[in-house]
Motif scaffolding. Structure first.
Motif, PDB file in Angstrom:
ATOM      1  N   ALA A   1     140.784 -21.465  47.615  1.00  0.00           N
ATOM      2  CA  ALA A   1     139.626 -21.045  46.846  1.00  0.00           C
ATOM      3  C   ALA A   1     139.149 -19.710  47.411  1.00  0.00           C
ATOM      4  O   ALA A   1     138.237 -19.653  48.207  1.00  0.00           O
ATOM      5  CB  ALA A   1     138.525 -22.099  46.920  1.00  0.00           C
ATOM      6  N   THR A   2     139.792 -18.645  47.031  1.00  0.00           N
ATOM      7  CA  THR A   2     139.457 -17.325  47.542  1.00  0.00           C
ATOM      8  C   THR A   2     139.650 -16.295  46.439  1.00  0.00           C
ATOM      9  O   THR A   2     140.347 -16.551  45.461  1.00  0.00           O
ATOM     10  CB  THR A   2     140.327 -16.959  48.762  1.00  0.00           C
ATOM     11  OG1 THR A   2     139.918 -15.677  49.255  1.00  0.00           O
ATOM     12  CG2 THR A   2     141.798 -16.907  48.396  1.00  0.00           C
ATOM     13  N   THR A   3     139.027 -15.156  46.619  1.00  0.00           N
ATOM     14  CA  THR A   3     139.251 -14.065  45.677  1.00  0.00           C
ATOM     15  C   THR A   3     140.006 -12.922  46.346  1.00  0.00           C
ATOM     16  O   THR A   3     140.253 -11.909  45.720  1.00  0.00           O
ATOM     17  CB  THR A   3     137.918 -13.540  45.107  1.00  0.00           C
ATOM     18  OG1 THR A   3     137.081 -13.128  46.187  1.00  0.00           O
ATOM     19  CG2 THR A   3     137.226 -14.605  44.285  1.00  0.00           C
ATOM     20  N   ASP A   4     140.382 -13.075  47.615  1.00  0.00           N
ATOM     21  CA  ASP A   4     141.098 -12.035  48.341  1.00  0.00           C
ATOM     22  C   ASP A   4     142.541 -12.453  48.565  1.00  0.00           C
ATOM     23  O   ASP A   4     142.809 -13.526  49.095  1.00  0.00           O
ATOM     24  CB  ASP A   4     140.441 -11.773  49.695  1.00  0.00           C
ATOM     25  CG  ASP A   4     139.040 -11.211  49.545  1.00  0.00           C
ATOM     26  OD1 ASP A   4     138.855 -10.312  48.709  1.00  0.00           O
ATOM     27  OD2 ASP A   4     138.136 -11.684  50.260  1.00  0.00           O
ATOM     28  N   VAL A   5     143.473 -11.585  48.164  1.00  0.00           N
ATOM     29  CA  VAL A   5     144.899 -11.851  48.326  1.00  0.00           C
ATOM     30  C   VAL A   5     145.507 -10.663  49.057  1.00  0.00           C
ATOM     31  O   VAL A   5     145.342  -9.519  48.636  1.00  0.00           O
ATOM     32  CB  VAL A   5     145.594 -12.055  46.962  1.00  0.00           C
ATOM     33  CG1 VAL A   5     147.093 -12.248  47.142  1.00  0.00           C
ATOM     34  CG2 VAL A   5     144.977 -13.222  46.207  1.00  0.00           C
ATOM     35  N   ALA A   6     146.227 -10.956  50.152  1.00  0.00           N
ATOM     36  CA  ALA A   6     146.932  -9.908  50.889  1.00  0.00           C
ATOM     37  C   ALA A   6     148.335  -9.753  50.314  1.00  0.00           C
ATOM     38  O   ALA A   6     148.963 -10.723  49.894  1.00  0.00           O
ATOM     39  CB  ALA A   6     147.010 -10.260  52.371  1.00  0.00           C
ATOM     40  N   MET A   7     148.807  -8.538  50.297  1.00  0.00           N
ATOM     41  CA  MET A   7     150.201  -8.235  49.975  1.00  0.00           C
ATOM     42  C   MET A   7     150.803  -7.815  51.303  1.00  0.00           C
ATOM     43  O   MET A   7     150.573  -6.696  51.777  1.00  0.00           O
ATOM     44  CB  MET A   7     150.271  -7.118  48.943  1.00  0.00           C
ATOM     45  CG  MET A   7     149.514  -7.425  47.665  1.00  0.00           C
ATOM     46  SD  MET A   7     149.221  -5.935  46.689  1.00  0.00           S
ATOM     47  CE  MET A   7     150.335  -6.224  45.334  1.00  0.00           C
ATOM     48  N   VAL A   8     151.537  -8.738  51.935  1.00  0.00           N
ATOM     49  CA  VAL A   8     152.009  -8.495  53.291  1.00  0.00           C
ATOM     50  C   VAL A   8     153.413  -9.071  53.455  1.00  0.00           C
ATOM     51  O   VAL A   8     153.695 -10.167  52.962  1.00  0.00           O
ATOM     52  CB  VAL A   8     151.017  -9.067  54.332  1.00  0.00           C
ATOM     53  CG1 VAL A   8     150.829 -10.565  54.183  1.00  0.00           C
ATOM     54  CG2 VAL A   8     151.396  -8.700  55.739  1.00  0.00           C
ATOM     55  N   ASN A   9     154.282  -8.324  54.138  1.00  0.00           N
ATOM     56  CA  ASN A   9     155.676  -8.742  54.327  1.00  0.00           C
ATOM     57  C   ASN A   9     156.340  -9.073  52.995  1.00  0.00           C
ATOM     58  O   ASN A   9     157.064 -10.060  52.880  1.00  0.00           O
ATOM     59  CB  ASN A   9     155.759  -9.925  55.292  1.00  0.00           C
ATOM     60  CG  ASN A   9     155.240  -9.577  56.666  1.00  0.00           C
ATOM     61  OD1 ASN A   9     155.465  -8.469  57.158  1.00  0.00           O
ATOM     62  ND2 ASN A   9     154.525 -10.500  57.278  1.00  0.00           N
ATOM     63  N   SER A  10     156.071  -8.260  51.991  1.00  0.00           N
ATOM     64  CA  SER A  10     156.630  -8.430  50.633  1.00  0.00           C
ATOM     65  C   SER A  10     156.375  -9.821  50.075  1.00  0.00           C
ATOM     66  O   SER A  10     157.250 -10.447  49.473  1.00  0.00           O
ATOM     67  CB  SER A  10     158.123  -8.095  50.620  1.00  0.00           C
ATOM     68  OG  SER A  10     158.295  -6.724  50.906  1.00  0.00           O
ATOM     69  N   GLN A  11     155.128 -10.296  50.262  1.00  0.00           N
ATOM     70  CA  GLN A  11     154.712 -11.574  49.703  1.00  0.00           C
ATOM     71  C   GLN A  11     153.199 -11.536  49.461  1.00  0.00           C
ATOM     72  O   GLN A  11     152.489 -10.763  50.088  1.00  0.00           O
ATOM     73  CB  GLN A  11     155.062 -12.722  50.653  1.00  0.00           C
ATOM     74  CG  GLN A  11     154.961 -14.108  50.033  1.00  0.00           C
ATOM     75  CD  GLN A  11     155.739 -14.230  48.733  1.00  0.00           C
ATOM     76  OE1 GLN A  11     155.155 -14.151  47.658  1.00  0.00           O
ATOM     77  NE2 GLN A  11     157.046 -14.377  48.807  1.00  0.00           N
ATOM     78  N   PHE A  12     152.736 -12.357  48.511  1.00  0.00           N
ATOM     79  CA  PHE A  12     151.306 -12.541  48.309  1.00  0.00           C
ATOM     80  C   PHE A  12     150.837 -13.632  49.275  1.00  0.00           C
ATOM     81  O   PHE A  12     151.526 -14.637  49.463  1.00  0.00           O
ATOM     82  CB  PHE A  12     151.006 -12.982  46.871  1.00  0.00           C
ATOM     83  CG  PHE A  12     151.308 -11.929  45.839  1.00  0.00           C
ATOM     84  CD1 PHE A  12     150.480 -10.825  45.679  1.00  0.00           C
ATOM     85  CD2 PHE A  12     152.408 -12.048  45.015  1.00  0.00           C
ATOM     86  CE1 PHE A  12     150.753  -9.855  44.721  1.00  0.00           C
ATOM     87  CE2 PHE A  12     152.702 -11.093  44.055  1.00  0.00           C
ATOM     88  CZ  PHE A  12     151.871  -9.994  43.909  1.00  0.00           C
ATOM     89  N   ASP A  13     149.671 -13.450  49.867  1.00  0.00           N
ATOM     90  CA  ASP A  13     149.131 -14.436  50.795  1.00  0.00           C
ATOM     91  C   ASP A  13     147.637 -14.579  50.565  1.00  0.00           C
ATOM     92  O   ASP A  13     146.896 -13.647  50.851  1.00  0.00           O
ATOM     93  CB  ASP A  13     149.412 -14.009  52.232  1.00  0.00           C
ATOM     94  CG  ASP A  13     148.945 -15.042  53.244  1.00  0.00           C
ATOM     95  OD1 ASP A  13     148.813 -16.227  52.881  1.00  0.00           O
ATOM     96  OD2 ASP A  13     148.696 -14.649  54.399  1.00  0.00           O
ATOM     97  N   PRO A  14     147.208 -15.723  50.010  1.00  0.00           N
ATOM     98  CA  PRO A  14     147.981 -16.922  49.687  1.00  0.00           C
ATOM     99  C   PRO A  14     148.716 -16.766  48.354  1.00  0.00           C
ATOM    100  O   PRO A  14     148.419 -15.869  47.570  1.00  0.00           O
ATOM    101  CB  PRO A  14     146.932 -18.022  49.605  1.00  0.00           C
ATOM    102  CG  PRO A  14     145.685 -17.319  49.181  1.00  0.00           C
ATOM    103  CD  PRO A  14     145.764 -15.944  49.800  1.00  0.00           C
ATOM    104  N   ARG A  15     149.660 -17.679  48.095  1.00  0.00           N
ATOM    105  CA  ARG A  15     150.463 -17.635  46.864  1.00  0.00           C
ATOM    106  C   ARG A  15     149.798 -18.387  45.718  1.00  0.00           C
ATOM    107  O   ARG A  15     150.245 -18.264  44.580  1.00  0.00           O
ATOM    108  CB  ARG A  15     151.851 -18.210  47.115  1.00  0.00           C
ATOM    109  CG  ARG A  15     152.662 -17.316  48.067  1.00  0.00           C
ATOM    110  CD  ARG A  15     154.108 -17.657  48.086  1.00  0.00           C
ATOM    111  NE  ARG A  15     154.734 -17.319  46.820  1.00  0.00           N
ATOM    112  CZ  ARG A  15     155.852 -17.891  46.383  1.00  0.00           C
ATOM    113  NH1 ARG A  15     156.434 -18.832  47.091  1.00  0.00           N
ATOM    114  NH2 ARG A  15     156.376 -17.534  45.237  1.00  0.00           N
ATOM    115  N   ASN A  16     148.807 -19.200  46.009  1.00  0.00           N
ATOM    116  CA  ASN A  16     148.088 -19.969  44.994  1.00  0.00           C
ATOM    117  C   ASN A  16     146.606 -19.837  45.275  1.00  0.00           C
ATOM    118  O   ASN A  16     146.165 -20.104  46.393  1.00  0.00           O
ATOM    119  CB  ASN A  16     148.470 -21.459  45.073  1.00  0.00           C
ATOM    120  CG  ASN A  16     149.959 -21.661  45.003  1.00  0.00           C
ATOM    121  OD1 ASN A  16     150.564 -21.539  43.959  1.00  0.00           O
ATOM    122  ND2 ASN A  16     150.573 -21.973  46.153  1.00  0.00           N
ATOM    123  N   VAL A  17     145.849 -19.370  44.288  1.00  0.00           N
ATOM    124  CA  VAL A  17     144.401 -19.274  44.450  1.00  0.00           C
ATOM    125  C   VAL A  17     143.728 -19.902  43.242  1.00  0.00           C
ATOM    126  O   VAL A  17     144.313 -19.970  42.152  1.00  0.00           O
ATOM    127  CB  VAL A  17     143.907 -17.815  44.635  1.00  0.00           C
ATOM    128  CG1 VAL A  17     144.485 -17.208  45.898  1.00  0.00           C
ATOM    129  CG2 VAL A  17     144.209 -16.949  43.444  1.00  0.00           C
TER     130      VAL A  17
END
Length: 140
Positions: free
Chosen positions: A34-50
């Protein structure tokens, strides 16, 4: 001595909340954040499900040196934004639904590679993506 009504309601409410919290995770070690912030790190979205409420704005922050994209992979929205290293992109989700996202450079519209799902409002992510990036989504 029997507990008073207020104690029973508090205990019942806590138990129901615990059960619902356990169900929200989707099982199998994947969770819906339950977040509105997603990192794009190591060629992946983190977290992958929001999961966000309708009207919420999700912010993607590219923490890699390479560019990534926020690209729609489902028919319920149209977005394709390039996000250079160190930059951010945002999108406001006004309607309930599950929105599939991928990076054109490091993922695919079948949700393999760099991909994620955004659940909005009353929508449920039926098959959350795992943390590895090799999953194929669908089925919601």
């Amino acid at each position: 001595m029997a507990p008073d009504r207020r104690t029973v309601l508090q205990l019942t409410g806590g138990a129901v909340a615990g059960i619902l919290a356990g169900c929200a995770g989707g099982g199998g070690g994947t969770s819906v954040e339950a977040t509105t912030d997603v990192a794009m790190v190591n060629s992946q979205f983190d977290p992958r499900n929001v999961h966000v409420g309708a009207g919420a704005t999700v912010t993607w922050t590219n923490e890699d040196g390479d560019a990534h994209t926020v690209t729609s992979a489902s028919d319920n929205w149209e977005v394709d934004v390039e996000v250079p290293g160190g930059e951010t992109a945002t999108h406001t989700f006004d309607s309930d639904g599950v929105y599939d996202v991928y990076c054109r450079f490091h993922g695919s519209s079948d949700l393999s590679g760099m991909s994620m799902k955004v659940g909005v409002g009353e929508a449920t992510i039926e098959q959350p993506l795992g943390s590895g990036g090799g999953d194929v989504g669908g089925g919601y």
